[in-house]
Design a protein around this motif. Structure first.
Motif, PDB file in Angstrom:
ATOM      1  N   GLY A  16      29.025  48.401  62.897  1.00 63.54           N
ATOM      2  CA  GLY A  16      27.577  48.421  62.367  1.00 63.54           C
ATOM      3  C   GLY A  16      27.495  47.975  60.851  1.00 63.54           C
ATOM      4  N   GLY A  19      30.405  49.603  58.891  1.00 63.88           N
ATOM      5  CA  GLY A  19      31.720  49.338  59.172  1.00 63.88           C
ATOM      6  C   GLY A  19      32.235  48.058  58.340  1.00 63.88           C
ATOM      7  N   ALA A  38      32.689  49.480  70.230  1.00 68.81           N
ATOM      8  CA  ALA A  38      32.430  50.016  71.514  1.00 68.81           C
ATOM      9  C   ALA A  38      31.614  48.830  72.278  1.00 68.81           C
ATOM     10  CB  ALA A  38      31.778  51.482  71.794  1.00 68.81           C
ATOM     11  N   GLY A  59      14.184  48.169  68.437  1.00 70.66           N
ATOM     12  CA  GLY A  59      13.393  49.201  67.605  1.00 70.66           C
ATOM     13  C   GLY A  59      12.949  48.130  66.386  1.00 70.66           C
ATOM     14  N   VAL A 228      36.747  53.875  70.672  1.00 71.24           N
ATOM     15  CA  VAL A 228      37.774  54.992  70.513  1.00 71.24           C
ATOM     16  C   VAL A 228      37.315  56.078  71.191  1.00 71.24           C
ATOM     17  CG1 VAL A 228      38.681  56.055  68.486  1.00 71.24           C
ATOM     18  CG2 VAL A 228      38.624  53.559  68.322  1.00 71.24           C
ATOM     19  N   ALA A 252      33.118  54.786  61.463  1.00 76.25           N
ATOM     20  CA  ALA A 252      31.681  54.193  61.239  1.00 76.25           C
ATOM     21  C   ALA A 252      30.922  54.074  62.288  1.00 76.25           C
ATOM     22  CB  ALA A 252      31.983  52.987  60.285  1.00 76.25           C
ATOM     23  N   THR A 253      31.003  54.999  63.239  1.00 73.77           N
ATOM     24  CA  THR A 253      30.339  54.972  64.423  1.00 73.77           C
ATOM     25  C   THR A 253      28.943  55.327  64.753  1.00 73.77           C
ATOM     26  OG1 THR A 253      30.868  57.294  64.930  1.00 73.77           O
ATOM     27  CG2 THR A 253      32.460  55.557  65.611  1.00 73.77           C
ATOM     28  N   VAL A 273      12.621  57.308  67.752  1.00 70.98           N
ATOM     29  CA  VAL A 273      11.351  56.513  67.677  1.00 70.98           C
ATOM     30  C   VAL A 273      11.583  55.695  68.986  1.00 70.98           C
ATOM     31  CG1 VAL A 273      12.568  54.682  66.571  1.00 70.98           C
ATOM     32  CG2 VAL A 273      10.086  55.107  66.141  1.00 70.98           C
ATOM     33  N   ILE A 358      14.987  54.445  70.444  1.00 73.55           N
ATOM     34  CA  ILE A 358      16.327  54.550  69.947  1.00 73.55           C
ATOM     35  C   ILE A 358      16.247  56.128  69.555  1.00 73.55           C
ATOM     36  CG2 ILE A 358      17.448  53.767  67.794  1.00 73.55           C
ATOM     37  CD1 ILE A 358      16.450  51.478  69.674  1.00 73.55           C
ATOM     38  N   VAL A 393      19.669  50.202  55.621  1.00 74.85           N
ATOM     39  CA  VAL A 393      20.588  49.164  55.682  1.00 74.85           C
ATOM     40  C   VAL A 393      21.356  49.220  54.069  1.00 74.85           C
ATOM     41  CG1 VAL A 393      21.099  46.796  55.510  1.00 74.85           C
ATOM     42  CG2 VAL A 393      19.112  47.548  57.015  1.00 74.85           C
TER      43      VAL A 393
HETATM   44  C1  LIG Z   1      13.994  51.696  65.000  1.00 74.74           C
HETATM   45  C2  LIG Z   1      14.727  51.487  63.640  1.00 74.74           C
HETATM   46  C3  LIG Z   1      14.306  50.985  62.882  1.00 74.74           C
HETATM   47  C4  LIG Z   1      14.803  51.016  61.396  1.00 74.74           C
HETATM   48  N1  LIG Z   1      14.129  50.663  60.257  1.00 74.74           N
HETATM   49  C5  LIG Z   1      14.847  50.289  59.383  1.00 74.74           C
HETATM   50  C6  LIG Z   1      14.128  49.513  58.186  1.00 74.74           C
HETATM   51  O1  LIG Z   1      13.131  49.339  58.486  1.00 74.74           O
HETATM   52  N2  LIG Z   1      14.878  49.227  57.026  1.00 74.74           N
HETATM   53  C7  LIG Z   1      16.326  49.755  56.847  1.00 74.74           C
HETATM   54  O2  LIG Z   1      16.612  49.497  55.798  1.00 74.74           O
HETATM   55  N3  LIG Z   1      16.761  50.392  57.814  1.00 74.74           N
HETATM   56  C8  LIG Z   1      16.219  50.610  59.093  1.00 74.74           C
HETATM   57  N4  LIG Z   1      16.727  51.145  60.027  1.00 74.74           N
HETATM   58  C9  LIG Z   1      18.163  52.049  59.785  1.00 74.74           C
HETATM   59  C10 LIG Z   1      19.184  50.893  59.904  1.00 74.74           C
HETATM   60  O3  LIG Z   1      19.110  50.103  60.884  1.00 74.74           O
HETATM   61  C11 LIG Z   1      20.510  52.042  60.111  1.00 74.74           C
HETATM   62  O4  LIG Z   1      20.515  52.776  59.036  1.00 74.74           O
HETATM   63  C12 LIG Z   1      21.645  51.136  59.946  1.00 74.74           C
HETATM   64  O5  LIG Z   1      21.727  50.152  60.662  1.00 74.74           O
HETATM   65  C13 LIG Z   1      23.077  52.306  60.342  1.00 74.74           C
HETATM   66  O6  LIG Z   1      24.269  51.504  60.386  1.00 74.74           O
HETATM   67  P1  LIG Z   1      25.467  52.236  60.641  1.00 74.74           P
HETATM   68  O7  LIG Z   1      26.481  51.218  60.562  1.00 74.74           O
HETATM   69  O8  LIG Z   1      25.552  53.249  59.675  1.00 74.74           O
HETATM   70  O9  LIG Z   1      25.244  52.712  62.145  1.00 74.74           O
HETATM   71  P2  LIG Z   1      25.222  52.080  63.557  1.00 74.74           P
HETATM   72  O10 LIG Z   1      24.439  50.753  63.370  1.00 74.74           O
HETATM   73  O11 LIG Z   1      24.794  53.119  64.261  1.00 74.74           O
HETATM   74  O12 LIG Z   1      26.724  51.542  63.837  1.00 74.74           O
HETATM   75  C14 LIG Z   1      27.652  52.318  64.538  1.00 74.74           C
HETATM   76  C15 LIG Z   1      28.535  51.385  65.363  1.00 74.74           C
HETATM   77  O13 LIG Z   1      29.638  51.991  66.045  1.00 74.74           O
HETATM   78  C16 LIG Z   1      29.783  51.846  67.296  1.00 74.74           C
HETATM   79  N5  LIG Z   1      30.494  52.736  68.107  1.00 74.74           N
HETATM   80  C17 LIG Z   1      29.946  54.261  68.312  1.00 74.74           C
HETATM   81  N6  LIG Z   1      30.811  54.948  68.838  1.00 74.74           N
HETATM   82  C18 LIG Z   1      31.922  54.164  68.871  1.00 74.74           C
HETATM   83  C19 LIG Z   1      33.244  54.571  69.353  1.00 74.74           C
HETATM   84  N7  LIG Z   1      33.909  55.801  69.900  1.00 74.74           N
HETATM   85  N8  LIG Z   1      34.326  53.603  69.066  1.00 74.74           N
HETATM   86  C20 LIG Z   1      33.821  52.111  68.841  1.00 74.74           C
HETATM   87  N9  LIG Z   1      32.715  52.034  68.328  1.00 74.74           N
HETATM   88  C21 LIG Z   1      31.717  52.880  68.309  1.00 74.74           C
HETATM   89  C22 LIG Z   1      28.380  51.669  67.720  1.00 74.74           C
HETATM   90  O14 LIG Z   1      28.413  50.642  68.975  1.00 74.74           O
HETATM   91  C23 LIG Z   1      27.548  50.902  66.691  1.00 74.74           C
HETATM   92  O15 LIG Z   1      27.861  49.603  66.924  1.00 74.74           O
HETATM   93  C24 LIG Z   1      16.011  51.452  61.473  1.00 74.74           C
HETATM   94  C25 LIG Z   1      16.938  51.859  62.529  1.00 74.74           C
HETATM   95  C26 LIG Z   1      16.254  52.162  63.594  1.00 74.74           C
HETATM   96  C27 LIG Z   1      16.997  52.621  64.900  1.00 74.74           C
END
Ligand SMILES: Cc1cc2nc3c(=O)[nH]c(=O)nc-3n(C[C@H](O)[C@H](O)[C@H](O)COP(=O)(O)OP(=O)(O)OC[C@H]3O[C@@H](n4cnc5c(N)ncnc54)[C@H](O)[C@@H]3O)c2cc1C
Length: 413
Positions: A16, A19, A38, A59, A228, A252-253, A273, A358, A393
């Motif tokens: 994501g 990560g 994954a 979403g 993982v 960073a999952t 949502v 989601i 983000v």
């Molecule tokens: C519907 C929706 C609307 C949103 N609206 C906004 C917005 O308008 N503005 C804004 O700024 N943010 C918004 N967000 C929030 C933003 O999208 C998230 O905060 C951000 O994408 C989170 O990123 P992350 O890297 O923390 O986690 P994630 O994006 O969840 O990434 C985690 C990754 O880890 C992988 N993973 C999980 N388990 C494993 C494993 N065991 N082994 C290997 N890989 C694994 C997953 O497949 C995924 O790719 C929204 C989110 C959603 C869902």
């Protein structure tokens, strides 16, 4: 068990945006990094699909150009961003109201001053709150004692009627909860970024953002379809039974795998949502803007193809509408009736293209909410993502950056 992969300095689990940012910063510091993901593509919660010529984000979400991490890491031109109008519309039982930033759209000033949206007291409070959020150094906003958004609105002098008309419908769509129980500190930071930046969407869909981050990494840094299953004493073990030796592991999952990989890390509750994607024969609005509902039958709706024309093939309009929680029996039928009323049009000719629920969309951010938290989980183990910062983000990228800093500090000790 299959043969172990070559050892790496740092293994980042999850591609994501958190990560990907972490990997980028570690690589820039000369550290060996492997990212395993994954899924079958990078992006996590920021992915887009193509369905019969339509672009469907997983979403509805928007991209804010004011986020400091976004500005630092992304070539905004390369994303070919298309803006929403600065402001939003509110559907009320007495008709539609428009709220716009008058400093950017002076022609909306008469509507703002007409008293339909807000009386003089609420307007004055809105001006003061917005000026403070926009102009005060962010450190001042962050250091203020935290409370709920609801309390902050009352303290700022807003009438309850105004909060119900403007803030509650809008904020519900931002934080995916409709009780205004989210941290006021987080609200002020988001309001600041909205006043300072532009809300927009990349032409190719929201998934273009993580793809741009991944494209900045050396080839073969990210390994897809590699989940993982557990962390080991010296790295991790994949679901296929392959060992990945690493001096440090960054989880960073997102929330899904944290309880298995790092049971010692506490997670917040997550908001659910659902976004409904309807295809209409023509735009029911003709304006790239968000429409909220004072009755909160939906969080927000927008004609995506009014924002980015290529989200729909010619001759069609794509409407995205989000609601709290999951899809359910009759929900789409009821929603359609509300949309017909809000857009002032019949929806019989609309087709439901797809529905995206989601489960772990955004972390709950109750006060007092620290805007960032350490990523150190245990010796050699780190955790980052929006649940360690803010659900955005910006929060996810900042948390990834912090993980990289903490890993580097520890590796160099
Ligand atoms: C519907 C929706 C609307 C949103 N609206 C906004 C917005 O308008 N503005 C804004 O700024 N943010 C918004 N967000 C929030 C933003 O999208 C998230 O905060 C951000 O994408 C989170 O990123 P992350 O890297 O923390 O986690 P994630 O994006 O969840 O990434 C985690 C990754 O880890 C992988 N993973 C999980 N388990 C494993 C494993 N065991 N082994 C290997 N890989 C694994 C997953 O497949 C995924 O790719 C929204 C989110 C959603 C869902």
């Amino acid at each position: 068990m299959s043969a172990p992969l070559d050892a790496t300095d740092v293994l980042v689990v999850g591609a994501g945006v958190a990560g990907l940012a972490c990997a980028r910063d570690l690589l820039a510091a000369g550290v060996g990094v492997r990212v395993v993901e994954a899924g079958d593509a990078v992006g996590g919660r920021m992915r887009s699909d193509r369905i019969g010529g339509f672009v469907v984000d997983r979403g509805f979400q928007v991209f804010n150009t004011a986020y400091p991490q976004v500005r630092r890491r992304l070539d905004l031109k390369g994303l070919r961003l298309r803006p929403f109008t600065p402001g939003f519309l509110v559907h009320t039982p007495n008709g539609r109201l428009g709220f716009s930033d008058p400093t950017r759209r002076p022609r909306t000033l008469p509507e703002l001053l007409s008293g339909r949206l807000a009386g003089p007291r609420d307007l004055a409070a809105l001006g003061l709150l917005s000026a403070r959020d926009m102009l005060l150094p962010p450190g001042r906003l962050k250091r203020r004692p935290d409370t709920t958004a609801r309390t902050a609105f009352a303290d700022a002098g807003f009438s309850e009627a105004f909060v119900e008309r403007l803030f509650r419908p809008f904020v519900s769509g931002v934080f995916l909860e409709d009780e205004l129980e989210t941290s006021a500190r987080v609200f002020h930071m988001v309001w600041r970024s909205m006043l300072r930046g532009t809300i927009c969407l990349p032409t190719e869909g929201i998934g273009a953002v993580p793809q741009a981050l991944a494209a900045a990494l050396p080839r073969d840094t990210v390994r897809l379809e590699t989940a993982v299953a557990s962390l080991t004493g010296d790295g991790a073990l994949t679901a296929a039974g392959q060992e990945i030796p690493a001096r440090a592991v960054v989880v960073a999952t997102g929330p899904g795998s944290v309880p298995t990989l790092l049971p010692e890390v506490a997670l917040p509750a997550y908001r659910i949502v659902t976004t409904y994607y309807h295809v209409a024969p023509r735009s029911p609005l003709g304006e790239p803007t968000l429409l909220t509902d004072t009755r909160r039958r939906f969080l927000n709706t927008c004609v995506l193809s009014d924002v980015v024309s290529s989200y729909a093939p010619p001759g069609h309009a794509l409407v995205a509408t989000s609601v709290l929680g999951r899809d359910g029996q009759d929900r789409e039928r009821e929603l359609r009736a509300a949309l017909g009323e809000a857009y002032g049009t019949g929806t019989d000719g609309w087709d439901l293209l797809t529905v995206r629920t989601i489960e772990d969309a955004l972390p709950a951010m109750a006060p007092p909410h620290p805007l960032t938290r350490t990523t150190r989980a245990a010796p050699g183990r780190y955790v980052c993502g929006d649940h360690r910062a803010t659900g955005s983000v910006q929060g996810a990228l900042a948390s990834g950056a912090r993980a990289a800093r903490e890993v580097l500090r520890d590796l160099r000790r």
